[in-house]
Design a protein around this motif. Structure first.
Motif, mmCIF file in Angstrom:
data_model
loop_
_atom_site.group_PDB
_atom_site.id
_atom_site.type_symbol
_atom_site.label_atom_id
_atom_site.label_comp_id
_atom_site.label_asym_id
_atom_site.label_seq_id
_atom_site.Cartn_x
_atom_site.Cartn_y
_atom_site.Cartn_z
ATOM 1 N N TYR A 102 -7.245 128.602 43.197
ATOM 2 C CA TYR A 102 -8.552 129.447 41.843
ATOM 3 C C TYR A 102 -6.931 129.744 40.330
ATOM 4 O O TYR A 102 -6.272 130.098 41.279
ATOM 5 C CB TYR A 102 -9.369 130.494 42.286
ATOM 6 N N LYS A 103 -7.431 129.145 39.610
ATOM 7 C CA LYS A 103 -6.800 129.237 38.200
ATOM 8 C C LYS A 103 -6.626 130.642 37.801
ATOM 9 O O LYS A 103 -5.551 131.160 37.780
ATOM 10 C CB LYS A 103 -7.279 128.229 37.356
ATOM 11 N N SER A 104 -7.737 131.034 37.990
ATOM 12 C CA SER A 104 -8.046 132.945 37.728
ATOM 13 C C SER A 104 -8.266 133.142 38.668
ATOM 14 O O SER A 104 -9.297 132.538 39.516
ATOM 15 C CB SER A 104 -8.663 132.821 36.635
ATOM 16 N N PHE A 105 -8.071 134.829 38.933
ATOM 17 C CA PHE A 105 -9.180 135.083 40.316
ATOM 18 C C PHE A 105 -8.241 137.092 39.800
ATOM 19 O O PHE A 105 -7.578 136.704 39.934
ATOM 20 C CB PHE A 105 -8.293 135.336 41.662
ATOM 21 N N LYS A 106 -9.944 137.306 39.707
ATOM 22 C CA LYS A 106 -9.929 138.686 38.631
ATOM 23 C C LYS A 106 -10.849 139.241 39.890
ATOM 24 O O LYS A 106 -12.287 138.820 39.943
ATOM 25 C CB LYS A 106 -10.620 139.090 37.485
ATOM 26 N N GLY A 107 -10.521 140.285 40.866
ATOM 27 C CA GLY A 107 -11.356 141.379 41.288
ATOM 28 C C GLY A 107 -11.730 143.210 40.406
ATOM 29 O O GLY A 107 -10.908 143.437 39.892
ATOM 30 N N THR A 108 -12.749 143.097 40.394
ATOM 31 C CA THR A 108 -13.675 144.318 39.757
ATOM 32 C C THR A 108 -14.504 145.395 41.175
ATOM 33 O O THR A 108 -15.173 144.457 41.803
ATOM 34 C CB THR A 108 -14.517 144.513 38.844
ATOM 35 N N LEU A 109 -13.128 146.651 40.968
ATOM 36 C CA LEU A 109 -13.695 147.179 42.506
ATOM 37 C C LEU A 109 -14.707 148.634 42.251
ATOM 38 O O LEU A 109 -14.005 149.104 41.788
ATOM 39 C CB LEU A 109 -13.140 147.440 43.894
ATOM 40 N N THR A 110 -15.590 149.055 42.241
ATOM 41 C CA THR A 110 -16.428 150.533 42.264
ATOM 42 C C THR A 110 -17.053 151.372 43.376
ATOM 43 O O THR A 110 -17.332 150.236 44.288
ATOM 44 C CB THR A 110 -17.457 150.255 41.147
ATOM 45 N N VAL A 111 -16.934 152.775 43.372
ATOM 46 C CA VAL A 111 -17.762 153.103 44.868
ATOM 47 C C VAL A 111 -18.334 154.105 43.379
ATOM 48 O O VAL A 111 -17.512 154.663 42.712
ATOM 49 C CB VAL A 111 -15.958 154.555 44.762
ATOM 50 N N GLU A 157 -5.423 146.155 36.504
ATOM 51 C CA GLU A 157 -5.606 145.095 34.579
ATOM 52 C C GLU A 157 -5.622 147.041 34.016
ATOM 53 O O GLU A 157 -6.225 146.983 32.539
ATOM 54 C CB GLU A 157 -6.976 144.514 34.661
ATOM 55 N N SER A 158 -7.094 147.459 34.975
ATOM 56 C CA SER A 158 -7.433 148.982 34.759
ATOM 57 C C SER A 158 -8.019 149.749 35.449
ATOM 58 O O SER A 158 -8.566 148.540 36.471
ATOM 59 C CB SER A 158 -8.812 148.389 33.636
ATOM 60 N N ILE A 159 -8.378 151.320 35.382
ATOM 61 C CA ILE A 159 -8.310 152.125 36.116
ATOM 62 C C ILE A 159 -9.098 152.397 35.187
ATOM 63 O O ILE A 159 -8.988 153.427 33.940
ATOM 64 C CB ILE A 159 -7.462 153.034 36.478
ATOM 65 N N ASP A 160 -10.676 153.006 36.029
ATOM 66 C CA ASP A 160 -11.883 154.443 35.183
ATOM 67 C C ASP A 160 -12.106 155.157 36.152
ATOM 68 O O ASP A 160 -12.626 155.277 37.437
ATOM 69 C CB ASP A 160 -12.958 153.435 34.672
ATOM 70 N N GLU A 161 -11.133 155.790 36.355
ATOM 71 C CA GLU A 161 -11.388 157.322 36.893
ATOM 72 C C GLU A 161 -13.003 157.724 37.250
ATOM 73 O O GLU A 161 -13.024 158.205 38.293
ATOM 74 C CB GLU A 161 -9.765 158.468 37.399
ATOM 75 N N ALA A 162 -12.921 157.763 36.458
ATOM 76 C CA ALA A 162 -14.755 158.934 35.725
ATOM 77 C C ALA A 162 -15.409 157.802 36.579
ATOM 78 O O ALA A 162 -16.106 158.917 37.132
ATOM 79 C CB ALA A 162 -14.512 158.994 34.476
ATOM 80 N N ASN A 163 -15.154 156.908 36.531
ATOM 81 C CA ASN A 163 -16.248 155.855 37.264
ATOM 82 C C ASN A 163 -16.138 154.987 38.444
ATOM 83 O O ASN A 163 -16.766 154.246 39.140
ATOM 84 C CB ASN A 163 -16.947 154.733 36.200
ATOM 85 N N LYS A 164 -14.708 155.638 39.172
ATOM 86 C CA LYS A 164 -14.516 155.392 40.451
ATOM 87 C C LYS A 164 -14.264 153.909 40.068
ATOM 88 O O LYS A 164 -14.868 152.743 40.937
ATOM 89 C CB LYS A 164 -15.285 155.960 41.370
ATOM 90 N N THR A 165 -13.298 153.347 38.715
ATOM 91 C CA THR A 165 -13.967 151.767 39.252
ATOM 92 C C THR A 165 -11.881 150.887 38.727
ATOM 93 O O THR A 165 -11.413 151.673 38.412
ATOM 94 C CB THR A 165 -14.530 151.340 37.263
ATOM 95 N N LEU A 166 -11.897 150.059 39.270
ATOM 96 C CA LEU A 166 -10.490 149.669 39.389
ATOM 97 C C LEU A 166 -10.360 147.682 39.384
ATOM 98 O O LEU A 166 -11.869 147.123 39.893
ATOM 99 C CB LEU A 166 -9.906 149.655 40.628
ATOM 100 N N VAL A 167 -9.809 147.220 38.214
ATOM 101 C CA VAL A 167 -9.947 146.025 37.888
ATOM 102 C C VAL A 167 -8.442 145.132 37.914
ATOM 103 O O VAL A 167 -7.790 146.253 38.185
ATOM 104 C CB VAL A 167 -10.262 145.744 37.103
ATOM 105 N N TYR A 168 -8.367 143.788 39.004
ATOM 106 C CA TYR A 168 -7.003 143.767 39.099
ATOM 107 C C TYR A 168 -7.362 142.089 39.213
ATOM 108 O O TYR A 168 -8.710 141.650 39.840
ATOM 109 C CB TYR A 168 -6.547 144.095 40.793
ATOM 110 N N SER A 169 -6.185 141.255 39.309
ATOM 111 C CA SER A 169 -5.883 140.412 38.926
ATOM 112 C C SER A 169 -5.194 140.138 40.063
ATOM 113 O O SER A 169 -4.052 140.119 40.008
ATOM 114 C CB SER A 169 -5.646 139.615 37.702
#
Length: 153
Positions: free
Chosen positions: A98-107, A76-88
């Motif tokens: 689960y009707k909806s399932f969204k993950g956000t990952l930050t390193v 869904e989105s990627i922020d390379e500077a803040n090392k964050t990835l959002v996926y569904s």
């Protein structure tokens, strides 16, 4: 707010430096099945290049993985500077529960290693469905396996 909406937060400390771990996450197609062969059969790109927004990955799990044989995840989105990835999750057995399932990952950097923050927001299909505890445990295991793989690589 519906009682079926939920959220899980996980923090895992890893030994890999932040850039190395983030690159490992970004190369999940190749690295996850190598780092966690007991969990992943394969990860294929079905749309896009597998790394940019809008890309869709088909993840096939091994027989040993309970309840879920495959899932399709969309970046869904990627922020390379803040090392964050959002996926569904857009397809697979997960969506039966689960009707909806969204993950956000930050390193983020922590000492010589990194802190991996993973958060998932979900809506249960009904009141009977439990919190996705198994998914939480899987996430923690996955990050630790990837870390061990990257350190050994």
């Amino acid at each position: 707010m519906s009682s079926n909406l939920g959220k899980i937060d996980v923090e895992v400390e890893v030994k890999s430096p932040v850039d190395k771990f983030w690159n490992g996450i970004r190369d999940s197609i190749n690295l996850f099945p190598k780092a966690s062969p007991n969990e992943y059969k394969s990860i294929e790109v079905v749309e896009g290049d597998g790394k940019s927004v809008g890309s869709v990955l088909l993840i096939k799990y091994t027989e040993g993985f309970p309840l879920v044989t495959f899932s399709k995840e969309k970046i869904e989105s990627i922020d390379e500077a803040n090392k964050t990835l959002v996926y569904s999750v857009i397809d697979g057995e997960t969506l039966k529960y689960y009707k909806s399932f969204k993950g956000t990952l930050t390193v983020i950097p922590k000492g010589n290693g990194s802190l991996v923050k993973w958060c998932c927001e979900f809506e249960r299909a009904n009141d009977e469905i439990p919190e996705p505890q198994i998914i939480k445990e899987f996430a923690v295991k996955n990050f630790k396996n990837l870390d061990a793989y990257l350190i050994g690589a």
